[in-house]
Design an enzyme around this catalytic site. Sequence first.
Site, mmCIF file in Angstrom:
data_model
loop_
_atom_site.group_PDB
_atom_site.id
_atom_site.type_symbol
_atom_site.label_atom_id
_atom_site.label_comp_id
_atom_site.label_asym_id
_atom_site.label_seq_id
_atom_site.Cartn_x
_atom_site.Cartn_y
_atom_site.Cartn_z
ATOM 1 N N LYS A 144 13.801 44.750 -6.824
ATOM 2 C CA LYS A 144 13.156 43.607 -6.946
ATOM 3 C C LYS A 144 13.809 42.403 -6.368
ATOM 4 O O LYS A 144 12.945 41.365 -5.854
ATOM 5 C CB LYS A 144 13.413 43.488 -8.566
ATOM 6 C CG LYS A 144 12.730 42.476 -9.278
ATOM 7 C CD LYS A 144 13.706 41.147 -9.576
ATOM 8 C CE LYS A 144 14.697 41.623 -10.500
ATOM 9 N NZ LYS A 144 15.450 40.569 -10.965
ATOM 10 N N LYS B 178 21.121 33.120 -5.368
ATOM 11 C CA LYS B 178 21.232 34.365 -5.934
ATOM 12 C C LYS B 178 20.447 35.534 -4.960
ATOM 13 O O LYS B 178 21.024 36.512 -4.599
ATOM 14 C CB LYS B 178 20.826 34.412 -7.250
ATOM 15 C CG LYS B 178 20.838 36.056 -7.619
ATOM 16 C CD LYS B 178 22.128 36.683 -8.077
ATOM 17 C CE LYS B 178 22.255 38.280 -8.123
ATOM 18 N NZ LYS B 178 21.624 38.277 -9.709
#
Length: 291
Positions: A238, A170
């Site tokens: 983030k 990811k």
Amino acid sequence: MTVGFIGLGIMGSPMAVHLVDAGHDVIGFDVVPASLSAFAEAGGTAAANVAETVTQAEVVITMLPDHPHVESVVFGEDGVLANAKDGLLLIDMSTIRPESSLAIAEAAKAKGVRVLDAPVSGGEAGAKNAALSIMVGGEEADFNAAKPLFDLLGKTVVHVGPHGAGQVVKAANQLVVGGTYALVAEAIVLLEASGVDARTGLDVLAGGLAASRILDLKRETMVARQFAPGFRIDLHHKDMGIALAAARQADVSLPVTGLVAQLIAAARAMGHGSLDHSALLKVTEQLSSRG
């Protein structure tokens, strides 16, 4: 199957509803009361807290913003591990640090809980259309057990390796997505500054080697400066931190990733954190004094 679903936000809500529509008994929890009400109206069962969500479940799915939220839900006094049945399958579909996923898997094993890290890509549209890409880390047997649920949520479902591997994949996904947005933004600025219609120019790019899912899905809204969030700048900021930390852990240099991370940080500093990550265009425009 009885499924506990924790985190009914932009992504989690449609995912949980897909499971309900497929006939599963889904018990959902979110800290936002309106999200719980909407889930109940869609046929789910609203829980009062995490413990109530977990005690009845065979599988628990978490879909939360960042690792502190996941760790709080998993490790808390009234959390997942404190209330799990023996043999529970915990599937964390949040995007968090690989080391957090590893720590959760290790702690869960001592409690007789099986764990998969299964972050997703595809944004709000992918969640709504059950077309997510799901990258899964953990034991193959647990992946096989969860596969029927994953197939209700996504079109590309791949077991990518052991615990933590899903989060690494990811991170790689997010650096590619961020870099592509940054380059599409530069293409729009270049086209418009040169007197070329950006919509027409991007249509040509989308039919050639520069084609991408981002051009397919976002070129129209980017040219129109429509930045309603499907995936917020704040969350991509983030995620780029996760990618840079993973690079440090792996002892590799990712210079372009570092630059893209700074562009996303700039978008956030400019006050665009709540906008879609395609709003990187606003940073590029500002750098060229065209915003």
